[in-house]
Design an enzyme around this catalytic site. Structure first.
Site, PDB file in Angstrom:
ATOM      1  N   GLY A  15       0.641  -1.157  -0.031  1.00 23.97           N
ATOM      2  CA  GLY A  15      -0.089  -0.002  -0.043  1.00 23.97           C
ATOM      3  C   GLY A  15       0.927   1.194  -0.113  1.00 23.97           C
ATOM      4  O   GLY A  15       2.116   1.268   0.544  1.00 23.97           O
ATOM      5  N   LYS A  78      -0.566  -6.842  -4.727  1.00 17.08           N
ATOM      6  CA  LYS A  78      -1.007  -8.146  -5.196  1.00 17.08           C
ATOM      7  C   LYS A  78       0.056  -8.755  -6.049  1.00 17.08           C
ATOM      8  O   LYS A  78      -0.256 -10.007  -6.641  1.00 17.08           O
ATOM      9  CB  LYS A  78      -2.150  -8.016  -5.883  1.00 17.08           C
ATOM     10  N   THR A 123       6.468  -6.814   1.235  1.00 19.69           N
ATOM     11  CA  THR A 123       7.807  -6.444   0.449  1.00 19.69           C
ATOM     12  C   THR A 123       8.959  -7.109   0.846  1.00 19.69           C
ATOM     13  O   THR A 123       9.910  -7.528   0.152  1.00 19.69           O
ATOM     14  CB  THR A 123       7.729  -5.032   0.074  1.00 19.69           C
ATOM     15  N   ASP A 145       0.785   1.638   8.982  1.00 17.31           N
ATOM     16  CA  ASP A 145       0.360   0.676  10.179  1.00 17.31           C
ATOM     17  C   ASP A 145       1.463   0.725  11.073  1.00 17.31           C
ATOM     18  O   ASP A 145       1.338   0.170  12.632  1.00 17.31           O
ATOM     19  CB  ASP A 145       0.134  -0.980   9.566  1.00 17.31           C
ATOM     20  N   ARG A 180     -23.765  12.892  20.781  1.00 21.32           N
ATOM     21  CA  ARG A 180     -23.645  11.652  20.305  1.00 21.32           C
ATOM     22  C   ARG A 180     -22.521  10.755  20.904  1.00 21.32           C
ATOM     23  O   ARG A 180     -21.596  11.277  21.234  1.00 21.32           O
ATOM     24  CB  ARG A 180     -23.842  11.746  18.508  1.00 21.32           C
ATOM     25  N   GLN A 292      -6.379   8.149   5.053  1.00 20.32           N
ATOM     26  CA  GLN A 292      -5.191   7.961   6.013  1.00 20.32           C
ATOM     27  C   GLN A 292      -3.846   7.662   5.297  1.00 20.32           C
ATOM     28  O   GLN A 292      -2.701   7.942   5.848  1.00 20.32           O
ATOM     29  CB  GLN A 292      -5.303   6.958   7.204  1.00 20.32           C
ATOM     30  N   ARG A 293      -3.923   7.359   3.915  1.00 23.32           N
ATOM     31  CA  ARG A 293      -2.781   6.811   3.210  1.00 23.32           C
ATOM     32  C   ARG A 293      -2.222   8.047   2.456  1.00 23.32           C
ATOM     33  O   ARG A 293      -1.083   7.835   2.041  1.00 23.32           O
ATOM     34  CB  ARG A 293      -2.856   5.646   2.429  1.00 23.32           C
TER      35      ARG A 293
HETATM   36  O1  F6P Z   1      -1.184  -1.850   5.223  1.00 23.91           O
HETATM   37  C1  F6P Z   1      -1.749  -0.534   4.799  1.00 23.91           C
HETATM   38  C2  F6P Z   1      -3.085  -0.617   4.613  1.00 23.91           C
HETATM   39  O2  F6P Z   1      -3.759   0.544   4.675  1.00 23.91           O
HETATM   40  C3  F6P Z   1      -3.790  -1.205   5.912  1.00 23.91           C
HETATM   41  O3  F6P Z   1      -4.031  -0.298   7.012  1.00 23.91           O
HETATM   42  C4  F6P Z   1      -5.025  -1.623   5.343  1.00 23.91           C
HETATM   43  O4  F6P Z   1      -5.835  -2.680   6.115  1.00 23.91           O
HETATM   44  C5  F6P Z   1      -4.777  -2.029   4.115  1.00 23.91           C
HETATM   45  O5  F6P Z   1      -3.629  -1.606   3.687  1.00 23.91           O
HETATM   46  C6  F6P Z   1      -5.800  -1.792   2.982  1.00 23.91           C
HETATM   47  O6  F6P Z   1      -5.336  -2.294   1.649  1.00 23.91           O
HETATM   48  P1  F6P Z   1      -6.030  -1.682   0.349  1.00 23.91           P
HETATM   49  O7  F6P Z   1      -5.297  -0.454   0.029  1.00 23.91           O
HETATM   50  O8  F6P Z   1      -5.846  -3.053  -0.365  1.00 23.91           O
HETATM   51  O9  F6P Z   1      -7.563  -1.655   0.838  1.00 23.91           O
END
Ligand code: F6P
Length: 366
Positions: A15, A78, A123, A145, A180, A292-293
């Protein structure tokens, strides 16, 4: 440096995360200018090695990318060389094959003397396989993570904590205005680092992580008790990998052609329904997901990624192949890649952050 190393490949696998480009930038610049090497960018991680898709990187190619999110080389989660989906059977199930020999052929054809593999545990597992086949590799640990063994930090993590913190702060406003119970679900797979850090940073009332199986009643009691005390809202940070005592994680999807096919997700909605039913408090769930990424790395990650990349180039110069660069007790170091492959670093039960959270009255779900 040995005269035989003239050309290296660089790839980003798994990722994406903020800081990948910062590593590509420093490795390329330093390898070109300080070691006089040629640098070949491999497209889409190990997939580029399998399909022989690579391109020469010049200084111009890596200029102006320090602050850019994602990876200019592309990536995939993948493509595991030892377990690669090459097609489907009659029932649509993927057929996996070990394609390492194809990769080795392409590495020789492109005259790569070694590889810099930037990625997570998947990796590093792939790199460990290539090392066994005689391909020299250097590992650089990335992931939001923060779950790679033998390094207390991976680049990308601090940026993700910052992004999640900003999101939680915003949800906090709505939770407080609307009185809430609001749940926010964070990524992290089986590791609770991201949730723990962002939950602490935002003063969450409940933090639920995979390493501490939760009791629904304990969470509900926290919500009720806060309500009785006149606190008219509850903010809950929950990891996508969280599970109840004796129960299962919630799976969002199964990516059949991925070597690590389970994608977690949805626990916040499940918990929200249960909390609403038990407490009769108005409850909402938000999944932060891939937000988050993405995006530009924070300053800390730009520096950490540059430091890791610089260490990687130094390892090449010293011919210390087959190591991953790490941060241990605040100091840069290295570990053999094979010591990292196939492992995950989760939050230990005695991590000081857990005691710290409890000390300010945070319910850890148990
Ligand atoms: O390992 C990084 C991560 O963002 C994890 O936190 C999450 O579970 C996974 O990759 C999500 O993967 P994808 O981008 O395949 O949905």
């Amino acid at each position: 440096m040995s005269a035989k190393v003239t050309r290296i490949g660089i790839l980003t696998g798994g990722g994406d995360c903020p800081g990948l480009n910062a590593v590509i930038r420093v490795v390329t610049k330093a390898a070109l200018t300080q070691l006089g090497l040629e640098v070949i960018g491999v497209e889409d991680g190990f997939l580029g090695l399998i399909r022989n898709r690579m391109r020469i990187l010049s200084e111009a190619d890596v200029s102006n990318i320090l602050t850019v999110g994602g990876t200019i080389l592309g990536t995939t989660n993948k493509a595991n060389p030892g377990h690669f989906a090459v097609g489907q059977d009659e029932e649509g199930r993927p057929i996996f094959k070990d394609v390492t020999s194809r990769i080795i052929e392409h590495i020789h054809e492109r005259r790569l003397d070694g590889l810099v593999c930037i990625g997570g545990d998947g990796t590093m597992t792939g790199a460990a396989d290539l090392i066994k086949h005689g391909i020299p590799c250097i590992g650089v640990p990335k992931t939001i993570d923060n779950d790679i063994m033998h390094t207390e930090l991976t680049f990308g993590f601090v940026t993700a904590v910052q992004t999640a913190t900003e999101c939680l702060d915003r949800i906090h406003s709505t939770a407080s205005s609307h009185h809430r119970v609001m749940l926010v679900e964070l990524m992290g797979r089986n590791a609770g680092w991201l949730t723990l850090h962002a939950g602490l940073a935002t003063g969450c009332d409940v933090i639920v992580i995979p390493e501490i199986p939760y009791q629904l009643e304990s969470i509900c009691e926290t919500c009720r008790e806060r309500s009785k005390r006149g606190k008219r809202f509850t903010l809950i940070a929950v990891s996508e990998g969280a599970a109840p005592v004796g129960g299962q994680q919630v799976v969002d999807q199964v990516v059949h052609d991925s070597p690590d096919p389970i994608r977690l997700g949805g626990i916040s909605a499940v918990l929200a329904g249960q909390i609403a039913a038990e407490t009769h408090l108005e409850t909402r769930a938000t999944i932060l997901g891939h937000v988050q990424r993405g995006g530009t790395p924070v300053a800390f990650d730009r520096v950490l990624a540059t430091q890791f990349g610089y260490q990687a180039v130094n390892l090449i110069a010293e011919e210390r192949w087959n190591h991953m660069v790490v941060m241990q007790n605040g100091q840069p170091g290295t570990v053999p890649i094979e010591a990292v492959a196939g492992q995950q670093r989760t939050v230990p039960p005695d991590d000081p952050l857990i005691a710290m959270a409890r000390s300010v009255g945070t319910c850890m779900g148990d």
